[in-house]
Write a protein that holds these residues in place. Structure first.
Motif: not given
Length: 159
Positions: A57-60, A107-109, A141-144, A147-154
């Protein structure tokens, strides 16, 4: 003049589409990688299904983060209110750029997390008591991705 506004909006929509599309592609690859290893584990011991499922489930989650980014971008473009905000080319590029952290990072994470979770599934086949270590390694790995979600959201929130 209308064509210029449409061009910026089209670029913005392309960024939103890439955010969800690339994240979901990465999640599919990651979940599939864990599934391949997990099927091998289950041939030896079908009782480990719940352990393998947790790791699969995690990579989903990156697909979900991409969908959130897509939804937020379209909301900022007034897509759900029945109209569509007309943007100049510069505005469209700003939307596109705001979606890219989640698109590329998701994609990469997701692919990297799938490999990590697959290794965790292999670990569980030999040492079932080590499931938590496999989960923790995949969550790192999820942490990164977060961070990407936070960057896009902000970035989208400032537009």
């Amino acid at each position: 003049m209308e064509l210029i506004g449409f061009g910026g909006t089209a670029i913005a929509m392309l960024g939103a589409a890439l955010a969800v599309g690339l994240c979901c592609a990465g999640s599919a690859k990651g979940v599939g990688s864990v599934g391949e290893v997990g099927a091998g584990v289950l041939t030896e011991d079908p009782g480990k299904f719940s352990q393998v499922l947790i790791l699969q489930i995690l990579p989903g989650t990156q697909g979900l983060y991409g969908l959130v980014t897509w939804f937020f971008a379209l909301m900022k473009l007034d897509f759900f209110s029945g109209g569509l905000r007309a943007l100049e080319i510069q505005g469209g590029i700003m939307f596109f750029a705001a979606c890219m952290p989640m698109a590329i990072g998701g994609l990469l994470s997701a692919i990297a997390q799938g490999k990590c979770a697959a290794a965790g599934a292999a670990l569980c086949s030999k040492r079932p008591e080590e499931l938590s270590k496999g989960i923790i390694m995949a969550i790192m790995v999820e942490f990164y991705a977060i961070l990407c979600l936070l960057a896009s959201f902000l970035m989208l929130n400032s537009l």
